[in-house]
Design an enzyme around this catalytic site. Structure first.
Site, PDB file in Angstrom:
ATOM      1  N   HIS B  79       0.851  -1.291   0.194  1.00 55.81           N
ATOM      2  CA  HIS B  79      -0.019  -0.018  -0.105  1.00 55.81           C
ATOM      3  C   HIS B  79       0.791   1.144  -0.061  1.00 55.81           C
ATOM      4  O   HIS B  79       0.699   2.099  -0.794  1.00 55.81           O
ATOM      5  CB  HIS B  79      -1.085  -0.001   1.209  1.00 55.81           C
ATOM      6  CG  HIS B  79      -1.554   1.304   1.451  1.00 55.81           C
ATOM      7  ND1 HIS B  79      -2.366   2.031   0.746  1.00 55.81           N
ATOM      8  CD2 HIS B  79      -1.420   2.225   2.619  1.00 55.81           C
ATOM      9  CE1 HIS B  79      -2.707   3.024   1.104  1.00 55.81           C
ATOM     10  NE2 HIS B  79      -2.076   3.416   2.395  1.00 55.81           N
ATOM     11  N   ASP B 108       7.229  22.846 -25.684  1.00 59.86           N
ATOM     12  CA  ASP B 108       7.024  21.183 -24.950  1.00 59.86           C
ATOM     13  C   ASP B 108       8.371  21.210 -23.946  1.00 59.86           C
ATOM     14  O   ASP B 108       8.756  22.223 -23.579  1.00 59.86           O
ATOM     15  CB  ASP B 108       7.602  20.372 -25.941  1.00 59.86           C
ATOM     16  CG  ASP B 108       6.739  18.811 -25.854  1.00 59.86           C
ATOM     17  OD1 ASP B 108       7.079  18.394 -24.744  1.00 59.86           O
ATOM     18  OD2 ASP B 108       6.084  18.428 -26.562  1.00 59.86           O
ATOM     19  N   TRP B 144       7.423  -0.664   3.818  1.00 62.92           N
ATOM     20  CA  TRP B 144       8.025  -0.071   2.858  1.00 62.92           C
ATOM     21  C   TRP B 144       9.495   0.519   3.074  1.00 62.92           C
ATOM     22  O   TRP B 144      10.096   0.908   2.104  1.00 62.92           O
ATOM     23  CB  TRP B 144       7.131   1.271   2.126  1.00 62.92           C
ATOM     24  CG  TRP B 144       7.088   2.569   2.844  1.00 62.92           C
ATOM     25  CD1 TRP B 144       6.754   2.556   4.306  1.00 62.92           C
ATOM     26  CD2 TRP B 144       7.799   3.619   2.546  1.00 62.92           C
ATOM     27  NE1 TRP B 144       6.978   4.240   4.582  1.00 62.92           N
ATOM     28  CE2 TRP B 144       7.752   4.594   3.533  1.00 62.92           C
ATOM     29  CE3 TRP B 144       8.758   3.973   1.377  1.00 62.92           C
ATOM     30  CZ2 TRP B 144       8.484   5.862   3.631  1.00 62.92           C
ATOM     31  CZ3 TRP B 144       9.389   5.267   1.379  1.00 62.92           C
ATOM     32  CH2 TRP B 144       9.243   6.164   2.586  1.00 62.92           C
ATOM     33  N   SER B 171      13.289   6.182 -13.294  1.00 60.25           N
ATOM     34  CA  SER B 171      12.082   6.905 -13.889  1.00 60.25           C
ATOM     35  C   SER B 171      11.779   8.484 -13.319  1.00 60.25           C
ATOM     36  O   SER B 171      11.921   9.388 -13.906  1.00 60.25           O
ATOM     37  CB  SER B 171      11.055   6.222 -13.853  1.00 60.25           C
ATOM     38  OG  SER B 171       9.827   7.235 -14.136  1.00 60.25           O
ATOM     39  N   SER B 172      12.251   8.571 -11.914  1.00 58.55           N
ATOM     40  CA  SER B 172      11.983   9.858 -11.294  1.00 58.55           C
ATOM     41  C   SER B 172      13.251  10.719 -11.352  1.00 58.55           C
ATOM     42  O   SER B 172      12.963  11.910 -11.689  1.00 58.55           O
ATOM     43  CB  SER B 172      11.740   9.596  -9.857  1.00 58.55           C
ATOM     44  OG  SER B 172      10.869   8.878  -9.428  1.00 58.55           O
ATOM     45  N   HIS B 255      13.483  11.497   4.029  1.00 56.32           N
ATOM     46  CA  HIS B 255      12.994  12.771   4.561  1.00 56.32           C
ATOM     47  C   HIS B 255      12.753  13.569   3.429  1.00 56.32           C
ATOM     48  O   HIS B 255      11.769  14.178   3.220  1.00 56.32           O
ATOM     49  CB  HIS B 255      13.489  13.346   5.746  1.00 56.32           C
ATOM     50  CG  HIS B 255      12.576  14.203   6.414  1.00 56.32           C
ATOM     51  ND1 HIS B 255      11.630  13.910   7.142  1.00 56.32           N
ATOM     52  CD2 HIS B 255      12.496  15.532   6.249  1.00 56.32           C
ATOM     53  CE1 HIS B 255      10.607  14.968   7.499  1.00 56.32           C
ATOM     54  NE2 HIS B 255      11.275  16.063   6.778  1.00 56.32           N
ATOM     55  N   GLU B 257      12.301  12.706   0.774  1.00 58.45           N
ATOM     56  CA  GLU B 257      10.992  12.183  -0.063  1.00 58.45           C
ATOM     57  C   GLU B 257       9.809  13.003   0.316  1.00 58.45           C
ATOM     58  O   GLU B 257       8.949  13.042  -0.418  1.00 58.45           O
ATOM     59  CB  GLU B 257      11.117  10.625  -0.009  1.00 58.45           C
ATOM     60  CG  GLU B 257       9.774  10.031  -0.456  1.00 58.45           C
ATOM     61  CD  GLU B 257       9.688   9.985  -2.100  1.00 58.45           C
ATOM     62  OE1 GLU B 257      10.768  10.284  -2.619  1.00 58.45           O
ATOM     63  OE2 GLU B 257       8.862   9.773  -2.577  1.00 58.45           O
ATOM     64  N   TYR B 259       9.321  15.804   1.211  1.00 56.92           N
ATOM     65  CA  TYR B 259       9.153  16.988   0.722  1.00 56.92           C
ATOM     66  C   TYR B 259       8.964  16.966  -0.708  1.00 56.92           C
ATOM     67  O   TYR B 259       8.228  17.863  -1.328  1.00 56.92           O
ATOM     68  CB  TYR B 259      10.093  17.922   1.177  1.00 56.92           C
ATOM     69  CG  TYR B 259       9.972  18.313   2.642  1.00 56.92           C
ATOM     70  CD1 TYR B 259       8.994  19.173   3.194  1.00 56.92           C
ATOM     71  CD2 TYR B 259      10.531  17.642   3.509  1.00 56.92           C
ATOM     72  CE1 TYR B 259       8.817  19.277   4.459  1.00 56.92           C
ATOM     73  CE2 TYR B 259      10.449  17.538   4.958  1.00 56.92           C
ATOM     74  CZ  TYR B 259       9.646  18.621   5.378  1.00 56.92           C
ATOM     75  OH  TYR B 259       9.198  18.894   6.532  1.00 56.92           O
ATOM     76  N   SER B 270      -0.896  27.295  -4.079  1.00 51.14           N
ATOM     77  CA  SER B 270      -0.426  28.748  -4.087  1.00 51.14           C
ATOM     78  C   SER B 270      -0.998  29.286  -5.480  1.00 51.14           C
ATOM     79  O   SER B 270      -1.023  30.599  -5.801  1.00 51.14           O
ATOM     80  CB  SER B 270       1.306  28.949  -4.202  1.00 51.14           C
ATOM     81  OG  SER B 270       1.516  28.361  -2.920  1.00 51.14           O
ATOM     82  N   HIS B 304      15.021  12.096  12.674  1.00 42.45           N
ATOM     83  CA  HIS B 304      13.900  12.151  13.465  1.00 42.45           C
ATOM     84  C   HIS B 304      13.029  11.145  13.302  1.00 42.45           C
ATOM     85  O   HIS B 304      11.923  10.845  14.043  1.00 42.45           O
ATOM     86  CB  HIS B 304      13.206  13.574  13.527  1.00 42.45           C
ATOM     87  CG  HIS B 304      12.633  13.879  12.043  1.00 42.45           C
ATOM     88  ND1 HIS B 304      12.320  15.021  11.516  1.00 42.45           N
ATOM     89  CD2 HIS B 304      11.989  12.850  11.361  1.00 42.45           C
ATOM     90  CE1 HIS B 304      11.651  14.973  10.378  1.00 42.45           C
ATOM     91  NE2 HIS B 304      11.617  13.802  10.344  1.00 42.45           N
ATOM     92  N   HIS B 305      13.042  10.280  12.403  1.00 39.20           N
ATOM     93  CA  HIS B 305      12.350   9.068  12.078  1.00 39.20           C
ATOM     94  C   HIS B 305      12.838   7.942  12.964  1.00 39.20           C
ATOM     95  O   HIS B 305      12.350   6.820  12.731  1.00 39.20           O
ATOM     96  CB  HIS B 305      12.521   8.765  10.593  1.00 39.20           C
ATOM     97  CG  HIS B 305      11.759   9.734   9.648  1.00 39.20           C
ATOM     98  ND1 HIS B 305      10.355   9.493   9.265  1.00 39.20           N
ATOM     99  CD2 HIS B 305      12.246  10.732   8.850  1.00 39.20           C
ATOM    100  CE1 HIS B 305      10.160  10.486   8.497  1.00 39.20           C
ATOM    101  NE2 HIS B 305      11.307  11.502   8.304  1.00 39.20           N
ATOM    102  N   THR B 330       7.402  26.563   7.038  1.00 37.03           N
ATOM    103  CA  THR B 330       6.003  26.031   6.916  1.00 37.03           C
ATOM    104  C   THR B 330       5.057  26.903   7.468  1.00 37.03           C
ATOM    105  O   THR B 330       3.914  27.185   6.719  1.00 37.03           O
ATOM    106  CB  THR B 330       5.775  24.329   7.596  1.00 37.03           C
ATOM    107  OG1 THR B 330       7.021  23.903   7.149  1.00 37.03           O
ATOM    108  CG2 THR B 330       4.575  23.545   6.861  1.00 37.03           C
ATOM    109  N   LYS B 333       4.191  29.754   5.014  1.00 32.86           N
ATOM    110  CA  LYS B 333       3.508  29.320   3.861  1.00 32.86           C
ATOM    111  C   LYS B 333       1.988  29.645   4.234  1.00 32.86           C
ATOM    112  O   LYS B 333       1.190  30.008   3.572  1.00 32.86           O
ATOM    113  CB  LYS B 333       3.991  27.991   3.542  1.00 32.86           C
ATOM    114  CG  LYS B 333       5.092  27.880   2.450  1.00 32.86           C
ATOM    115  CD  LYS B 333       5.479  26.638   2.198  1.00 32.86           C
ATOM    116  CE  LYS B 333       6.487  26.746   0.777  1.00 32.86           C
ATOM    117  NZ  LYS B 333       5.956  27.423  -0.183  1.00 32.86           N
ATOM    118  N   ARG B 452       1.532   0.821  15.561  1.00 29.40           N
ATOM    119  CA  ARG B 452       1.178   0.607  14.012  1.00 29.40           C
ATOM    120  C   ARG B 452       1.527  -0.894  13.465  1.00 29.40           C
ATOM    121  O   ARG B 452       2.387  -1.469  13.945  1.00 29.40           O
ATOM    122  CB  ARG B 452       1.938   1.605  13.248  1.00 29.40           C
ATOM    123  CG  ARG B 452       3.464   1.649  13.020  1.00 29.40           C
ATOM    124  CD  ARG B 452       3.938   2.814  12.601  1.00 29.40           C
ATOM    125  NE  ARG B 452       3.957   2.974  10.905  1.00 29.40           N
ATOM    126  CZ  ARG B 452       4.660   3.466  10.262  1.00 29.40           C
ATOM    127  NH1 ARG B 452       5.883   4.048  10.662  1.00 29.40           N
ATOM    128  NH2 ARG B 452       4.735   3.668   8.926  1.00 29.40           N
TER     129      ARG B 452
END
Lengths: 380, 527
Positions: B79, B108, B144, B171-172, B255, B257, B259, B270, B304-305, B330, B333, B452
């Site tokens: 998932h 293009d 994951w 690809s990314s 991390h 990622e 963002y 925006s 922090h993870h 943040t 924003k 979890r």
């Protein structure tokens, strides 16, 4: 009681009756140590700070959405920058954060200081159980999910979990600790990463193979504190609870003495000759606790992940030596762990006998398929 | 007459698309590729969503009713991988493909053939990833995050997982390089960097995050591969390695990622809020600087993870403070968006509703993020449902809502037809109600102590899990409405004007709806 409170009470009663043991706990527990109380207090402070920020920001937004809309004929103004405002709302949050970071930093330093402890307990994570060792007392034992929970937790088991005492939060052998003593926990793992966590002791720490982490707790009140493994560790990650029983010093000392006596009795058991029936009965018990998580109660395993034990070359015929070797020492590169240090000779003999005779593995009733504790002893 | 005939001839034979399937296979057109990305993402959204529903169905009640714990772990793992790499990232790349060339006034993308290739890797990578569910032993079940040693216990799915992550990363990276090249080289005359629309800015920064971190992920999973098959011991303590090192490397990718999954969303919101507030974006320059600050900070907060792995206290203090610092840009924003709305002349069409929903619910996720940043209390929150609630608030009513908002916002431009506004608003209200029924109670579950990634739980967690599951099914079914609205608009509907929205500004609204096959064959002048 006013009419309103009566109605609320009735509704609440209906809901709670319908959901049996369930409750509607919405907040963190205050816990049983000074640290857990500090953490709870800091949690509440940060929570209220967040609520205040939320109310402010969302309040302005909602006000704006109600009054500054085209359908009310509101004309858009054109302002779109202000250095002063930008500086203000950069500085104010920064100040709030610094004010939060100071108590958090102090608390963190306190939490990480496990020096001057009164006693040490070594906690080792296994797939999927905990081992507790008291190096000073020479006591060690494994703590498995209680049988009542295990039976109810099978797929479509047909047992209502609400009828099971402390479903999934009960073990066969809890960790017993004295109150008022600074206990230092040394955490490690035998296989994959686990995390040892009891919410009432507040701190959660990973148990990592090859490394030793430490943490500490001084429990204030006698009681039973329950938690779970908190790091995904495979199939039965949800089924390896932590139960800590905190006793007064007197009761704790009595418990220690009792444990030492029990260990001596167990050693004697291993030396006698066992009958096949005795081995099978004990073997089934050990199998269901230690093996069935992977190889399943039916012995079928899960193809591609956990091998079947039915008719396997390892469990039939002349393979007794290899079978004992795999169970004793594990199989590297797979999830099969070494049970040599987890089970005693009698338990190992029983479970191997069980595996070689259950599920039609020994349809002829060949007596050579019986393993005695002495055979295990010779192999160690 | 002659001139007209020549034009028509050019349009159809030399510059028009191929016919039939080959149009899509061989296309180098940014709009076609954008469409492919978006449709792929939509399909994967339902695949990943179905897995979420398996999870929520099993968690509806205590006890195991439907699936084996091993399969449950496969579902949580797949998932996440599908939603991150198959839904949110491709959707943002699809939006970038469609809109960036138009927004900077280019014909293009800069590298059209690579564009084709970077899309067509995706279906193969996704097929390989989903294919793991059908091999012996089933799919990857270690989460994951692929932490060793657990992930190394995987069966035949393991190498397939690694290779599909490699492909998704390639690809990314190609998509990101293309975006950087387009923005740097193809801007219309007069469009300086500080005149670029914010969606372009946020993607510009996101592209650099992708280029910087995807190779790190590729390296980490390659080390897993060699640990398993070539007897290296990068992450095995027995061989002198360190399982925690994987977590450091993984989150050094992971991390930023986070963002990558949210900065383009900031850009979208925006764009949308000023349009429907009929007022220019407040603090354009500070938005750009805040985005850049967030991107920079994202590289120095990874640990922090993993506050519970047993870091030195100095490390914990550093990562706590750096993480808390992210709240500042943040916050800027969010305050800017609110100020843009303030004293505007607002209307609430579907894109605006989703954008406002984004601002509110993303902020809720941001605030719980602040709580999680504080190391001592994170010891309680870590790996509980509180974390699950937090990141789903920033990813579902955050990233996913922004994508949905963008689709509603630009759909009339893409198709030339207005979508069904009534159904759109219904979609918004159903999604918003159910997403909160789904994720709000998970805060309580986490605080009450539910870890979890567990397939079964103690009975005191029963009520909130049941509510959450009801929300999940409601949310999942509501998304079918989105498909209806989108396909209705593709097939027909009221003709959209070029301007589409009264308050819209930017180059995309100067083109016809739908735009010509080659966006700007003559570069527009920006004053």
């Amino acid at each position: 009681m006013t009419k309103f409170t009566k109605v609320v009470a009735v509704i609440f009663g209906l809901i709670t009756a319908a959901t049996a043991q369930a409750d509607w706990t919405m907040n963190m527990r205050k816990g049983a140590t000074d640290i857990s109380h500090d953490i709870f207090d800091l949690h509440m402070i940060v929570l209220w700070v967040c609520v205040a920020i939320g109310v402010l920001v969302f309040g302005v937004m909602i006000w704006s959405m109600i009054y500054h809309r085209k359908s009310r004929g509101y004309e858009a103004s054109d302002f779109h920058e202000s250095t002063l405002v930008e500086i203000v709302w950069t500085v104010i949050p920064a100040v709030i954060l610094i004010l939060l970071a100071i108590p958090a930093g102090k608390m963190l330093i306190d939490i990480e200081d496990s020096s001057n402890s009164d006693m040490t307990v070594k906690v080792t994570g296994y797939q999927w159980k905990w081992e507790y060792e008291y190096p000073e007392e020479g006591i060690s034992f494994f703590s498995n999910l209680a049988a009542s929970s295990r039976e109810a937790a099978g797929l479509k088991a047909g047992v209502n979990p609400a009828t099971v005492d402390h479903y999934l939060l009960e073990v066969d052998n809890p960790l017993v600790l004295p109150v008022g003593k600074k206990v230092r926990f040394l955490l490690t793992s035998n296989d994959v990463n686990h995390a040892w966590w009891t919410p009432d002791l507040a701190i959660k720490k990973d148990a990592i193979p090859g490394f030793i982490n430490d943490m500490w707790a001084t429990i204030n009140e006698p009681g039973i504190y329950r938690g779970q493994c908190a790091e995904l560790c495979g199939r039965d990650h949800g089924f390896m609870p932590v139960v800590v029983v905190a006793k007064t010093q007197e009761d704790y000392d009595a418990w220690v003495a009792e444990q030492k006596g029990a260990a001596a009795a167990k050693a004697e058991e291993a030396d006698k000759e066992w009958s096949k029936e005795e081995l099978m009965t004990k073997g089934e018990e050990v199998y269901n606790t230690s093996c069935a998580s992977c190889h399943l109660q039916t012995g079928e395993g899960i193809p591609g992940v956990f091998p079947s034990l039915i008719g396997s070359p390892l469990t039939i015929g002349d393979s007794i030596d290899e079978h004992i070797d795999v169970v004793l020492n594990g199989k590297s590169g797979t999830a099969m762990q070494a049970f040599g240090n987890q089970l005693d000779d009698a338990e190992l003999a029983a479970v191997i006998t069980y595996e070689r005779n259950a599920w039609g593995n020994n349809a002829d009733g060949d007596d050579k398929q019986i393993v005695q504790p002495s055979m295990i002893k010779a192999k160690r | 007459m002659n001139a007209h005939a020549v034009d028509a001839h050019d349009d159809h034979d030399h510059h028009g698309p191929d016919k039939g399937l080959m149009r899509w296979v061989r296309t180098t057109n940014h709009k076609d590729i954008g469409t492919l990305y978006l449709l792929f993402s939509l399909l994967m959204f339902f695949v990943g969503g179905a897995m979420a529903l398996v999870i929520r169905a099993e968690l509806f009640q205590p006890g195991l009713q439907f699936v084996d714990p091993n399969f449950f772990n496969q579902m949580t793992t797949m998932h996440a991988l599908i939603m991150i790499f198959g839904v949110v990232m491709p959707a943002f790349v699809g939006l970038a493909n469609w809109m960036l060339p138009i927004m900077v006034g280019a014909p293009d993308m800069a590298l059209p053939r690579m564009n084709n290739f970077s899309f067509w890797i995706l279906p193969f990578a996704a097929t390989m990833l989903i294919g793991t569910l059908f091999v012996e032993g089933g799919g990857p079940a270690a989460g994951w995050t692929m932490y060793p040693p657990l992930v190394l216990q995987g069966g035949k799915s393991f190498p397939m997982l690694i290779f599909s992550v490699h492909l998704l990363g390639i690809s990314s990276i190609m998509g990101a390089i293309n975006i950087v090249a387009t923005i740097m080289n193809l801007r219309a005359p007069g469009m300086t960097y500080m005149k670029m629309p914010l969606f372009v800015w946020t993607w510009f920064i996101t592209a650099y995050l992708l280029i910087a971190t995807m190779p790190v992920l590729a390296g980490a999973v390659t080390m897993l591969l060699t640990d398993k098959y070539f007897a290296t011991s990068f992450f095995s303590a027995a061989g002198g390695g360190d399982p925690v090192m994987f977590q450091h490397i993984f989150w050094f990718f992971g991390h930023p990622e986070v963002y990558i999954l949210i900065l383009p969303a900031f850009g979208i919101v925006s764009q949308i809020i000023p349009t429907f507030a009929r007022k220019p974006l407040f603090g354009y320059a500070s938005m750009v600087y805040a985005t850049a600050s967030i991107a920079f900070l994202s590289f120095i907060v990874w640990a922090h993870h993993m506050f519970t792995v047993g870091m030195p206290v100095v490390g914990e203090l550093f990562f706590m403070m750096a993480t808390m610092l992210i709240a500042v840009p943040t916050g800027v924003k969010v305050f800017n968006w609110v100020s843009t709305m303030w004293r505007g002349s607002m209307t609430f069409e579907t894109p605006m509703l989703f954008a406002i929903g984004f601002v509110i619910m993303f902020t809720i996720g941001g605030l719980s993020g602040l709580m999680l940043a504080m190391t001592p209390i994170d010891f309680q929150y870590h790996d509980t449902y509180f974390v699950v609630a937090h990141f789903h608030y920033v990813l579902v009513p955050g990233a996913v809502f922004s994508i949905v908002a963008a689709v509603y916002y630009w759909l009339p431009k893409w198709t030339g037809h207005m979508y069904d506004e009534k159904l759109g608003r219904l979609h918004f209200w159903l999604s918003t109600i159910f997403v909160n029924v789904l994720f709000w109670p998970q805060h309580y579950l986490g605080l009450a102590g539910m870890p979890r990634r567990i397939p079964d739980y103690a009975v005191q967690f029963a009520d909130f899990n049941m509510i959450s599951s009801i929300g999940a099914f409601g949310f999942g079914l509501s998304q079918l409405l989105f498909v209806v609205v989108v396909f209705k608009a593709i097939r027909g509907g009221q003709q959209a004007t070029d301007q589409v929205w009264e308050g819209a500004e930017g180059l995309e609204w100067t083109l016809s709806s739908p735009p010509p096959y080659h966006s700007f064959s003559v570069q527009p002048e920006i004053k």
